[in-house]
Design an enzyme around this catalytic site. Structure first.
Site, PDB file in Angstrom:
ATOM      1  CD  GLN A   1      -5.765  -4.451  -7.289  1.00 58.80           C
ATOM      2  OE1 GLN A   1      -5.287  -3.407  -6.874  1.00 58.80           O
ATOM      3  NE2 GLN A   1      -5.551  -5.604  -6.675  1.00 58.80           N
TER       4      GLN A   1
ATOM      5  CG  PHE B   1      -1.649  -1.311   1.441  1.00 57.71           C
ATOM      6  CD1 PHE B   1      -2.291  -1.966   0.416  1.00 57.71           C
ATOM      7  CD2 PHE B   1      -1.626  -1.896   2.688  1.00 57.71           C
ATOM      8  CE1 PHE B   1      -2.904  -3.194   0.626  1.00 57.71           C
ATOM      9  CE2 PHE B   1      -2.241  -3.121   2.909  1.00 57.71           C
ATOM     10  CZ  PHE B   1      -2.883  -3.768   1.880  1.00 57.71           C
TER      11      PHE B   1
ATOM     12  N   GLY C   1      -2.714   1.421 -15.806  1.00 53.04           N
ATOM     13  CA  GLY C   1      -2.700   1.034 -14.398  1.00 53.04           C
ATOM     14  C   GLY C   1      -4.054   1.317 -13.774  1.00 53.04           C
TER      15      GLY C   1
ATOM     16  CE  LYS D   1     -11.199 -15.797 -10.874  1.00 55.88           C
ATOM     17  NZ  LYS D   1     -10.890 -17.234 -10.614  1.00 55.88           N
TER      18      LYS D   1
ATOM     19  CB  ALA E   1       2.911   6.009  -9.512  1.00 58.25           C
TER      20      ALA E   1
ATOM     21  CB  ILE F   1       2.520  -5.061  -4.102  1.00 62.54           C
ATOM     22  CG1 ILE F   1       1.579  -4.345  -5.074  1.00 62.54           C
ATOM     23  CG2 ILE F   1       3.942  -4.605  -4.333  1.00 62.54           C
ATOM     24  CD1 ILE F   1       1.508  -2.841  -4.861  1.00 62.54           C
ATOM     25  N   GLY F   2       0.562  -8.104  -4.589  1.00 63.00           N
ATOM     26  CA  GLY F   2      -0.749  -8.667  -4.322  1.00 63.00           C
ATOM     27  C   GLY F   2      -1.773  -8.306  -5.368  1.00 63.00           C
TER      28      GLY F   2
ATOM     29  CG  ASN G   1      -7.200 -11.879 -14.581  1.00 65.20           C
ATOM     30  OD1 ASN G   1      -8.269 -11.922 -14.004  1.00 65.20           O
ATOM     31  ND2 ASN G   1      -6.380 -12.920 -14.607  1.00 65.20           N
TER      32      ASN G   1
ATOM     33  CD  GLU H   1      -1.685   4.215  -6.420  1.00 69.92           C
ATOM     34  OE1 GLU H   1      -1.313   4.759  -5.377  1.00 69.92           O
ATOM     35  OE2 GLU H   1      -1.123   4.367  -7.514  1.00 69.92           O
TER      36      GLU H   1
END
Length: 726
Positions: free
Chosen positions: A626, A234, A690, A621, A500, A460-461, A619, A693
């Site tokens: 997210q 995070f 991306g 899933k 980012a 990072i997951g 993807n 976030e």
């Protein structure tokens, strides 16, 4: 190119390792002769150490060393920016904040190290009362930082306000927040002669490699960093923090591997936090909803020693078509640990803007969706450049339809069910992506037709292992079962930090370019190799699918990747170098329903619907996952999270998950997710941007707006707790 791999809801390729406990996280690493470290933390916020007594600690069974500022090796302050602390602790007697490391105990077992740490006696000389709240200091405008100047202006705000028929002004406050990944920060340092391998919980392998190299004055090539799996970060594991270099220094002195795993409480003062903020925002608009001016000032906490700001103002400057705008990012120096970026750094300013827009919609007697549509912009309002794509208008329409927004009675306190007040709110989700250095990548095609791709990035997951495997399968036309994607090792081609929202476009672009180069090379071999069924076929006519190359004019004419590599008699190797990724913008619309008990003031989020434009969905899933994570965090941000600081001592008083509240399963409603799934032509990662976030932005304001709709009470001070509502 294959067309059936990217977008599929493929389960994570490493999922079996994780659910069976086979995946080795940093704290799981076992090395022969390994010993354990534990930190002693300062109990005061300002002052100096006058004496430190380690005799009782050193006498404890199993203790190998107790390092203090008197005997810790001298370390060089890294100039490399991802080392966020402007000093290295345990180098001088100076105290910068409560919870600063003042000693490092190393023992044969963790329990021995913890016990000995309790016996270290430290005496301090205080140099004054600490300051820990934004109201405790003078605001100032910091100099230009890594993200540019802290002021932004366009047009004439005064004139724009004069042109407005309606003006609203409001102030919003957000408290200090802390990252709470399930996996604590951990470092294991192993020296072999002059070279060191650092097993690290990191979102940036290259960051750790450079900082360790600088701090310990070791050649970069002699530092290897390994981080195969990360139990959440995070943002807290993006910078490099002092515990890493201190562990490396201790291991070098002792000549044996040292492991340091931070306690939950240590993480609250060692690894950054979302700074407390105060925002003043003013909108001016015409009766038709066109915004004529926006004036915004955000003030946030910084440590005494550093002035870099991380609660960024991109939503204010970029999102809406506002001709006259002023934005200032101000700071207050306080006696607190170093601030840092925290997942969705744009969420703070997004919250103020989207909540204030709801206030403006009520002042205009206009639907909040209509107001946002009327001020939509297809370009980056900060630099005037067109976004590669922006389907935000479609997001509004699709999410509103599924949510049933047309049935909303806009009058506050007008909707009830049973004994509860029902509120509906909405907001725009938007977050910048990319705009950072890219990634390199290398690949080996074995004589067995198996593909190995290596990138020095991190998972990072978010599913990096999986989506990169899918991109490779899509471009090569090779089954994902025949592809192995490896990451988490600085010995692989370098990559930017996983932050980012840049991993999907940055690493994805590298993998796409790499596989394009490899496929072209293999096609070149296939059409020239003696005995190949494709020999003599024009290369531009060759397609790839299911591990085979075939003639588009006659798909029966085909050869396998395995046969081409086998005929070559050796593995085929390919590599690409990093290229910068363009700045993108992932957007969406989120609609929220809350129910409020009018007697108890209890707020429940009961329904969430979001529609998002993230370019190509790599993807479905992992992308949906997210969104779920962003919604859950948004609920915590709005209703629960609050780091409490004792004003007398500047010490954090709730440094654990019993006092720092986060949502649990019972707090999370049904979340409906839609995606536009249209490729962004500006992205070289198969049109993907991306996204990690983005989903948290919008949720916080949508909840607050829904609470107002339910109750008629506008609350601008987060978190929205029962006492404030009552």
């Amino acid at each position: 190119m294959s067309t059936d791999v990217v977008g599929r809801p493929l389960s994570r390729v490493e999922s079996r390792l994780k659910v069976t406990g086979t995946a080795e996280y940093t704290a799981d690493v076992q090395i022969p002769r390994l010993v354990h470290a534990y930190m002693v933390m300062s109990s005061v916020a300002v002052g100096r150490i006058t004496s430190i007594d380690t005799r009782s600690a050193e006498a404890e069974q199993g203790v190998l060393a107790v390092f203090t500022h008197e005997n810790m090796p001298r370390l060089k302050q890294p100039a490399y920016r991802p080392f966020f602390k402007p000093y290295i602790p345990i180098q001088t007697p100076d105290i910068h904040h409560a919870g600063q490391p003042v000693a490092l105990v190393v023992a044969r077992t963790l329990e021995q190290a913890q016990r000995a740490a309790e016996l270290v006696e430290v005496a301090y000389e205080s140099t004054g009362a600490p300051h820990s709240d934004l109201t405790d200091g003078e605001t100032f405008l910091p100099p230009e930082g890594p993200d540019g100047p802290n002021t932004s202006r366009r047009g004439d705000v005064k004139r724009g306000m004069a042109q407005a028929d309606v003006r609203i002004s409001a102030e919003y406050t957000i408290p200090m927040h802390h990252h709470n990944p399930i996996e604590p920060h951990a470092t294991t340092a192993v020296w072999e002669g002059s070279k060191v391998t650092v097993y690290e919980t990191t979102q940036g392998l290259s960051n750790t490699q450079h900082v360790v190299s600088e701090a310990l004055e070791v050649p970069l090539a002699d530092v290897r960093v390994v981080s195969r799996y990360l139990g959440g970060g995070f943002g807290s594991k993006g910078p490099v923090w002092p515990h890493t270099v201190l562990t490396c220094a201790a291991a070098r002195v002792l000549g044996r591997p040292v492991k340091l795993v931070l306690s939950r409480a240590h993480m609250y003062t060692s690894n950054g936090h979302r700074a407390q903020t105060h925002q003043r925002i003013e909108f001016g608009a015409r009766r038709d909803g066109r915004i004529t001016a926006l004036d915004h000032v955000i003030t946030q906490q910084v440590t005494r020693d550093d002035v870099v700001l991380f609660n960024s103002s991109e939503p204010i400057r970029m999102l809406y078509d506002i001709p006259n705008l002023s934005n200032e990012q101000r700071a207050v120096r306080l006696d607190l640990p170093t601030q840092s970026f925290m997942r969705s750094p744009e969420a703070c300013t997004s919250h103020a803007q989207e909540a204030a827009l709801d206030e403006l919609a009520y002042a205009l007697d206009m639907d909040p969706v209509t107001l946002r549509k009327r001020n939509w912009s297809a370009r980056n309002m900060e630099d005037g450049k067109e976004w590669g794509s922006n389907h935000l208008l479609e997001c509004y329409d699709r999410a509103a339809k599924v949510f049933g927004w047309s049935r909303r009675d806009p009058r506050p306190r007008s909707m009830r069910e049973g004994g509860e007040l029902v509120g509906w709110g909405m907001a725009t989700a938007a977050h910048t992506t990319g705009g950072r250095p890219g990634s390199g990548a290398r690949m080996t095609l074995g004589t067995d037709g198996k593909v190995l791709i290596q990138v020095g990035t991190q998972d990072i997951g978010t599913g990096t292992y999986t989506i990169m495997t899918q991109i490779a399968g899509e471009v090569l036309g090779v089954p994902v079962a025949d592809i192995t994607f490896e990451l988490g090792d600085s010995a692989f081609p370098s990559s930017y930090t996983s932050g980012a929202s840049t991993t999907a476009p940055g690493v994805g672009s590298a993998v796409k370019r790499l596989c394009t180069v490899a496929r072209s090379a293999v096609v070149g071999l296939a059409v020239t190799q003696p005995g190949s069924r494709l020999r003599g076929v024009p290369a531009e006519r060759v397609r790839a699918s299911d591990g085979h190359l075939f003639d588009a004019a006659d798909p029966r004419v085909r050869v396998s990747y395995r046969s081409v590599a086998g005929h070559a008699g050796r593995p085929l190797a390919f590599q690409v170098e990093p290229t910068d990724t363009p700045l993108g913008y992932s957007v969406g619309a989120v609609f929220v329903e809350v129910r409020v008990d009018p007697l108890l003031g209890r707020i429940r989020v009961t329904r969430v619907n979001g529609c998002y434009d993230l370019g190509t969905v790599l993807n479905r899933k992992t992308a949906r996952s997210q969104v779920l994570g962003g919604v859950i965090w948004g609920i915590g941000f709005t209703l629960f999270e609050h780091t409490l600081v004792d004003p007398a001592s500047a010490r954090i008083v709730n440094p654990d998950l019993s006092g720092y509240l986060v949502p649990v399963n019972a707090d999370v409603p049904d979340v409906q997710v839609q995606f536009i799934d249209e490729p962004d032509p500006a992205s070289d990662a198969l049109g993907a941007r991306g996204f990690g976030e983005t989903p948290m932005t919008g949720v916080t304001a949508a909840i607050a707006n829904a609470v107002f709709h339910a109750t008629g009470k506008r609350m601008r001070d987060l978190p929205l707790t029962l006492d404030k509502l009552l």
